[in-house]
Design a protein around this motif. Structure first.
Motif, PDB file in Angstrom:
ATOM      1  N   ASP A  28       0.828  -1.211   0.000  1.00 60.13           N
ATOM      2  CA  ASP A  28       0.000   0.000   0.000  1.00 60.13           C
ATOM      3  C   ASP A  28       0.863   1.262   0.000  1.00 60.13           C
ATOM      4  N   PHE A  29       1.903   1.267   0.839  1.00 54.82           N
ATOM      5  CA  PHE A  29       2.798   2.432   0.882  1.00 54.82           C
ATOM      6  C   PHE A  29       3.529   2.597  -0.445  1.00 54.82           C
ATOM      7  N   LEU A  30       3.967   1.495  -1.027  1.00 56.42           N
ATOM      8  CA  LEU A  30       4.693   1.567  -2.294  1.00 56.42           C
ATOM      9  C   LEU A  30       3.800   2.089  -3.409  1.00 56.42           C
ATOM     10  N   VAL A  31       2.568   1.568  -3.476  1.00 59.22           N
ATOM     11  CA  VAL A  31       1.625   2.016  -4.508  1.00 59.22           C
ATOM     12  C   VAL A  31       1.292   3.488  -4.321  1.00 59.22           C
ATOM     13  N   ALA A  32       1.071   3.888  -3.064  1.00 60.65           N
ATOM     14  CA  ALA A  32       0.729   5.286  -2.791  1.00 60.65           C
ATOM     15  C   ALA A  32       1.858   6.222  -3.208  1.00 60.65           C
ATOM     16  N   THR A  33       3.096   5.828  -2.899  1.00 66.12           N
ATOM     17  CA  THR A  33       4.238   6.700  -3.187  1.00 66.12           C
ATOM     18  C   THR A  33       4.583   6.716  -4.669  1.00 66.12           C
ATOM     19  N   VAL A  34       4.858   5.539  -5.224  1.00 62.72           N
ATOM     20  CA  VAL A  34       5.270   5.456  -6.628  1.00 62.72           C
ATOM     21  C   VAL A  34       4.144   5.914  -7.546  1.00 62.72           C
ATOM     22  N   GLY A  35       2.927   5.470  -7.244  1.00 58.34           N
ATOM     23  CA  GLY A  35       1.795   5.886  -8.063  1.00 58.34           C
ATOM     24  C   GLY A  35       1.565   7.383  -8.002  1.00 58.34           C
ATOM     25  N   GLY A  36       1.693   7.958  -6.798  1.00 55.38           N
ATOM     26  CA  GLY A  36       1.517   9.403  -6.663  1.00 55.38           C
ATOM     27  C   GLY A  36       2.552  10.180  -7.449  1.00 55.38           C
ATOM     28  N   ILE A  37       3.814   9.736  -7.365  1.00 53.95           N
ATOM     29  CA  ILE A  37       4.876  10.410  -8.125  1.00 53.95           C
ATOM     30  C   ILE A  37       4.620  10.298  -9.621  1.00 53.95           C
ATOM     31  N   ALA A  38       4.258   9.094 -10.073  1.00 55.09           N
ATOM     32  CA  ALA A  38       4.030   8.878 -11.507  1.00 55.09           C
ATOM     33  C   ALA A  38       2.870   9.730 -12.020  1.00 55.09           C
ATOM     34  N   ILE A  39       1.765   9.742 -11.282  1.00 59.32           N
ATOM     35  CA  ILE A  39       0.616  10.551 -11.699  1.00 59.32           C
ATOM     36  C   ILE A  39       0.983  12.036 -11.684  1.00 59.32           C
ATOM     37  N   GLY A  40       1.752  12.450 -10.683  1.00 63.83           N
ATOM     38  CA  GLY A  40       2.173  13.848 -10.615  1.00 63.83           C
ATOM     39  C   GLY A  40       3.009  14.255 -11.809  1.00 63.83           C
ATOM     40  N   VAL A  41       3.941  13.390 -12.218  1.00 65.59           N
ATOM     41  CA  VAL A  41       4.787  13.690 -13.379  1.00 65.59           C
ATOM     42  C   VAL A  41       3.952  13.740 -14.654  1.00 65.59           C
ATOM     43  N   VAL A  42       3.042  12.771 -14.817  1.00 67.40           N
ATOM     44  CA  VAL A  42       2.186  12.754 -16.012  1.00 67.40           C
ATOM     45  C   VAL A  42       1.298  13.996 -16.048  1.00 67.40           C
ATOM     46  N   ALA A  43       0.716  14.351 -14.900  1.00 62.80           N
ATOM     47  CA  ALA A  43      -0.128  15.551 -14.843  1.00 62.80           C
ATOM     48  C   ALA A  43       0.682  16.801 -15.165  1.00 62.80           C
ATOM     49  N   PHE A  44       1.921  16.845 -14.674  1.00 60.96           N
ATOM     50  CA  PHE A  44       2.788  17.984 -14.994  1.00 60.96           C
ATOM     51  C   PHE A  44       3.044  18.074 -16.494  1.00 60.96           C
ATOM     52  N   LEU A  45       3.386  16.950 -17.115  1.00 65.03           N
ATOM     53  CA  LEU A  45       3.672  16.960 -18.551  1.00 65.03           C
ATOM     54  C   LEU A  45       2.448  17.409 -19.347  1.00 65.03           C
ATOM     55  N   ALA A  46       1.274  16.937 -18.937  1.00 65.50           N
ATOM     56  CA  ALA A  46       0.048  17.312 -19.651  1.00 65.50           C
ATOM     57  C   ALA A  46      -0.248  18.801 -19.495  1.00 65.50           C
ATOM     58  N   MET A  47      -0.197  19.300 -18.247  1.00 70.33           N
ATOM     59  CA  MET A  47      -0.508  20.710 -18.016  1.00 70.33           C
ATOM     60  C   MET A  47       0.568  21.618 -18.605  1.00 70.33           C
ATOM     61  N   ALA A  48       1.827  21.184 -18.561  1.00 70.55           N
ATOM     62  CA  ALA A  48       2.900  21.993 -19.140  1.00 70.55           C
ATOM     63  C   ALA A  48       2.725  22.113 -20.653  1.00 70.55           C
TER      64      ALA A  48
END
Length: 626
Positions: free
Chosen positions: A179-199
């Motif tokens: 759960d901790f791994l999914v929360a951390t890695v998934g959060g980072i990955a979604i954050g990077v993807v969201a950044f690329l899209a919004m940028a």
């Protein structure tokens, strides 16, 4: 009407409370929480229940986004060890210790006790930084506290979620780790993807209102997908916002960046202050539920005070030990000092996430839920009051203070000088373009003077003088001119001589110019002499001229003022001294600019400030501070 009126009253009370707090020198979160508690018992207010979804989905994403947007990615990388210690290890340690204490003390199982530990573990971003900035703390310490508060909510919410799940079904250490791994890695990955899209979108949007509107939905562009796949929406928002803030100069227009900053300032001001008012407004309802519970108010209060004491004890012990261990083991190249650790340990004020997380505990499955919520409220208000009011005293005892505003002014002057030098190089290179090769000399001179005026404007903020500098003269005269220009434009508007749209654009331009002047005056007003002003070690140049000048012991040739100005009957603004021969001349903002003239005449490369309380140096040859 029944929905609009409470919202208007909430916003109005928030604004009024914040204004009063600023006037009397109190922390806004502390005062608004107290106002909320008082109002919760006022006749006619009724029961106030803040849904956890409103906080975690409505308040938390934009508040995290607004804070992370201005966080330095460089600072985060520099202090990554401290931030991980505080936002992950300390939160988990606090949750476990509080869980064990609560399990031993209260008639609840370990899962519920651990859930309570996760609820009270994370300090609040707004409360800590609001108090830290008000009392004045070193900038690095504030950056560490802000970095901690951006990520600790994620650790705490995952802990609460896991413990809540354990209340309803069995869990294993492996499932918790996943759960901790999914929360951390998934959060980072979604954050990077969201950044690329919004940028990508922001880079192709040149319209300022559209760009700002896109920024308003950005927090949820990262938060919602992350939560949908059971990752950390908190981490996703923070990662996206930090990257967007870092890349903003490359992907947004200047107008969009200015407008976005102004709009988010207002949004952040309302939201971060309103949440503390809402915390206080729930006090009466929570206390009533405890009075009617099986445990009762007296025993619940004893439990709450024990948990509060545990929370306040754990944090400084952990941070001071980690700072000591980092120095002894040498695994951290930049650990907090013991004094910084003591202050950071006391900056553990809890906030709205603690209370919202408590309401996430499922009804029916959570034993004595009303008691746990009361404990969360007690810890929140207790830390706000006890630590919020005494953090300044602790900082003074540890001899930690805010950065000297003059150091910031010196750094700003050095940065602007370097940028102007780069601009002049670009200006001369631009003449290689055949289309610009025949640019008239007056235009080139005007561009050079504009750069010189900007540089002098920054240097004039340093030193002290009874003589008005050129910048101050410019500001005072220009403000009178702007007032006259505005009055004339308004007169023409009132007579209907020009279309409203034309008038509105002209007034907007005048407002922008005046706001820049007033902002600069407010900034300069905080400068004052406190201790000798030196260029911070990390920004000192190491050219051969500065190295040689460090050993110079030249005595000043004059203690009366600029030697040439005295001979010619001129006035000066600030004084400089040649480190080679001791010649005392005036700065470039003075009419004579005799310090620079002395360099041109003698080729002596280094001068130092000859103003009281200043000892910084400057190399004319290499353009470096010393």
């Amino acid at each position: 009407m029944h929905v609009a009126l409470p919202i208007v009253l909430l916003v109005a009370t928030t604004i009024l409370g914040s204004l009063v707090a600023r006037r009397v020198g109190l922390s806004g979160p502390l005062l608004l929480t107290a106002v909320g508690v008082a109002l919760s018992y006022a006749p006619g207010v009724g029961e106030v229940h803040l849904d956890s979804e409103v906080v975690l989905l409505g308040f938390l994403p934009p508040l995290l986004y607004a804070t992370a947007l201005r966080i330095s990615l460089v600072d985060l990388r520099r202090d990554v060890y401290q931030i991980i210690q505080l936002s992950v290890l300390l939160v988990l340690f606090t949750a476990i210790v509080v869980g064990l204490v609560s399990w031993w003390l209260m008639p609840i199982g370990f899962a519920a006790a651990l859930a309570l530990g996760g609820v009270v573990a994370p300090p609040d971003a707004v409360a800590a930084t609001a108090v830290a900035r008000r009392i004045g703390l070193p900038r690095r310490l504030v950056a560490v506290l802000e970095g901690e508060s951006l990520f600790n909510d994620a650790t705490a919410l995952v802990t609460v979620s896991t413990a809540t799940l354990a209340l309803q079904q069995s869990v294993t250490p492996l499932s918790v780790g996943v759960d901790f791994l999914v929360a951390t890695v998934g959060g980072i990955a979604i954050g990077v993807v969201a950044f690329l899209a919004m940028a990508f979108i922001q880079k192709h949007v040149k319209d300022t209102p559209t760009s700002v509107a896109l920024s308003f939905i950005s927090p949820w562009v990262a938060f919602l997908p992350a939560e949908e796949i059971h990752s950390s929406g908190v981490i996703a928002v923070v990662v996206m916002a930090v990257l967007l803030g870092y890349k903003a100069p490359y992907i947004q227009t200047a107008q969009a960046r200015v407008s976005e900053r102004m709009n988010w300032d207002s949004v952040q001001f309302i939201l971060e202050n309103m949440v503390f008012l809402l915390i206080g407004l729930q006090a009466a309802t929570i206390i009533t539920d405890v009075i009617e519970s099986d445990i009762g108010l007296a025993r619940t209060s004893a439990y709450a005070l024990t948990v509060l004491a545990t929370v306040m004890f754990i944090r400084p012990v952990f941070i001071i030990f980690a700072a000591w261990l980092g120095r002894v083991a040498r695994w951290d190249s930049r650990p907090l000092s013991l004094r910084e650790g003591a202050v950071a340990g006391w900056a553990g004020m809890r906030g709205v996430v603690t209370l919202a997380a408590a309401f996430l505990l499922p009804e029916g499955a959570t034993p004595h839920r009303e008691t746990l919520i009361f404990i969360a409220l007690t810890v929140t208000i207790g830390t706000l009051v006890l630590q919020g009011f005494t953090l300044g005293t602790v900082a003074k005892a540890m001899k930690l203070h805010a950065p000297d505003p003059r150091e910031d002014a010196l750094a700003a002057a050095q940065v602007v000088q370097a940028s102007i030098d780069a601009g002049e190089v670009a200006m001369h290179k631009a003449l290689e373009d055949p289309r610009l090769a025949d640019t008239p000399e007056p235009i080139m001179k005007s561009l050079e003077k504009q750069g010189m005026r900007r540089a002098n404007l920054m240097w004039e903020r340093l030193g002290s003088s009874d003589v008005l500098g050129p910048t101050q003269q410019y500001r005072e005269i220009r403000q009178q001119m702007l007032a006259a220009e505005r009055n004339k434009v308004l007169e023409m508007r009132d007579h209907g001589l020009v279309d409203h749209e034309v008038i509105d654009n002209i007034l907007f331009q005048l407002d922008i110019e005046e706001s820049m002047i007033l902002t600069a005056e407010d900034r300069d007003a905080v400068l004052g002499e406190t201790r000798p002003l030196l260029t911070p070690e990390g920004r000192r140049g190491d050219c051969e001229h500065l190295v040689e000048a460090a050993d110079s012991s030249a005595a000043p040739q004059s203690h009366e003022g600029c030697q040439t100005c005295l001979e010619q009957g001129m006035k000066w603004l600030h004084l400089r001294m040649c480190t080679a021969c001791g010649f005392v001349g005036c700065c470039d903002s003075s009419p004579g600019a005799h310090a620079s003239a002395h360099f041109r005449d003698t080729a002596h490369p280094v001068m130092r400030s000859f103003e009281p309380g200043e000892a910084w140096r400057w190399c004319f040859v290499d353009g470096l501070p010393g």
